[in-house]
Design an enzyme around this catalytic site. Sequence first.
Site, PDB file in Angstrom:
ATOM      1  N   GLU A 111       0.815  -2.096  -0.129  1.00 23.67           N
ATOM      2  CA  GLU A 111       0.454  -0.482   0.082  1.00 23.67           C
ATOM      3  C   GLU A 111       0.702   1.669   0.210  1.00 23.67           C
ATOM      4  OE1 GLU A 111      -3.041   0.414  -0.276  1.00 23.67           O
ATOM      5  OE2 GLU A 111      -3.481  -1.936  -0.759  1.00 23.67           O
ATOM      6  N   SER A 383     -50.198 -26.095  -1.956  1.00 23.71           N
ATOM      7  CA  SER A 383     -50.893 -26.293  -0.443  1.00 23.71           C
ATOM      8  C   SER A 383     -51.114 -25.579   0.819  1.00 23.71           C
ATOM      9  CB  SER A 383     -51.450 -27.720  -0.702  1.00 23.71           C
ATOM     10  OG  SER A 383     -51.931 -28.752  -2.322  1.00 23.71           O
TER      11      SER A 383
END
Length: 698
Positions: A111, A383
Amino acid sequence: MGQIWEGFLRGADAFGGWIIARKNRLLKIAVWVVGIVTIPLLGLFLLPTILAVVAPPLDLKQDLYALNRPVAFTFLDAHGKVVGRRGAAVGDRLTLEEMPAYLPAAFIAMEDRRFYSHHGVDPRGIVRAMMANLRARHTVAGGSTITEQTAKILFTNQERTFTRRIKTEMDAAVLEKSLSKKQILELYLNRIYLGSAAYGVDGAARVYFGKSARELSLGEAAMLATLTRAPSVFSPRRDLAAAQERAGVVLATMVETGAITQAQADEAKAHPAVVVDRASVDARNYYLDAAREEALKLASNNGERQLSGDLIVHTTLEPKLQEAARRTAREVIEGKAAKKANVHEAAIVTMKPDGAVVAMIGGVDYAESTFNRAIQAHRQPGSAFKPFVYLAALESGLSPWETRDDQPVYIDGWAPTNFGGRAYGTITLANAMAHSVNTIAVQVAQEVGVDQVVEAAKRCGIASKLAPNASIALGTSEVTPLELTSAYAVFASGGLKVRPYMVTQVNGADGRILYQRQNREPERVIAEHVMKDLTAMLFGVVSHGTGFSANLYDREAGGKTGTTQDYHDAWFVGFTTDYVTGVWVGNDDSSPMKGVTGGTIPAQMWKSVMKVAEAGLPPKGLDRSPPEDALGLDQSLLSSGTGLSADDEAAINNTPQIDAPQDQRQDKAKRKTTGGFFNWLFGGDEEKPKTAPPPGDN
């Protein structure tokens, strides 16, 4: 000749003048170009010095580890034990001395190599990023330093605008002016988001590797350092091999920066990092995601109070049942038989009759899909919706024991048929429910009024939109597994209003009670005598009907199967006096399954979960009305060990068991040796019958 020569000289002089003029213009252009490039570069390289002068000091009284972070949740189960966390408080706050040296070195290498030499803003890094983006013709690098990234975490958001960039650089200068490099790096490593709801290296280490960041290997540290820019895309849970390859790039970079030796890098590559199996823990995330939303709403008093800091959330989760639901869903859906039947997803909800949700599975694999099918997926119940039809019928004065003829029904060109094209003749409403006879359900809905059916379902807690048409009797309006299960909880509670809940109390970090559930006087929504009749009908579904695969043998249960047209969805929702569980299986793209009905896979899964739920609890009978004339019932229903004909029992037995757990296979053997339904209900030994009504729409 002289004139010619003179003309030539004049021409040469004119050309020379044009060259000089042109040269001056080129020189001017060159000066402008140099100025345009140099002045911004000069300003860029002077920017850190300027910012260092004008940047105000940081207020060090504030807790930078909690500043502008999401509300952090710690979840407790029904027994008060920690079962999960959300937000930034996933791991411990670690100092650099508590971390292996190569962990911060990995992040610095990837980084911000010049972290210790710049003053928050790195002009070289910005220029390097600009050149990389120009070469790639799209954004491939940002040039942000670790200090700037920390400033974004603490003070701003991730917006990419010029104004936001300037503010970030100012905030970075503030950090550099007020904190040491060590403090900035510690803040960064403890606050950075690394995917899978993990904040900070310690939280990420626990999520991915099942250990503290204190114990990370070099390979594991390198893998974490790959997650800063796109944690969800680069997650090792998505593609471990690709994550290991990216970790190799980090190791090579660390060698370049001198953080490690080539020998150390080679050793780490020879033993790449692997992620731990978090299936059991991750499965809780469906529950915890829903509990988080509920806790936020309750603790903030529906948005009237601003929440901050850490929250402790007391939930109704029962880990034993959550694990049983997870294991059942995973083992069944990932089994060979389920794959052959084209079944890829499932949702399971278990609650107590008062609405306390004790387990929730919103899918087979949370790491693969965070979509919570238990509360977000609206599917046709088939159902499984019929109990509301018969509830309306009972409330209109009909009895479970009165009969209706199974005959063709025609409504505006629609002619419903029974499962498998079967015909039943004249049967009781109780048997019509037990065997899920479509024609009679539609007849009854027309008889009592579709609006009454909708009203009954709404009263029981169905919140989804219900279309008041004839087909609603067969469950064509979509519902979620949670609302259907909570509606059945009304049946389990004896007809009392049920509101599903997961959170009982929320405390602030200082112990303040922000919310505490108050027990209300339950509201009756179904009359007692009606509820007893309906319970008797639902009991029949499990004792000798389409839900027989869910039979628990040693205790009474009621429930209903559900299968939609072309096998798109299959359900079983049922209850005992202690728990209510709803199971749905199907596919996210609604592709049809191959012959899967509610009485097969869902009923088997329901039974597997409920056996764990009922373990150690004394058997209790359901509060149901007895048959109007027990001895006058169809003897073919009372004398069979299953209540099914030989052909129908064979059909169920030959249905793929979808890799059911061993205890269910033992139950199947037990079923063949049991004295039968009559013996179970009344005592005594009865012979096995020769015939019985076949099951209806499963």
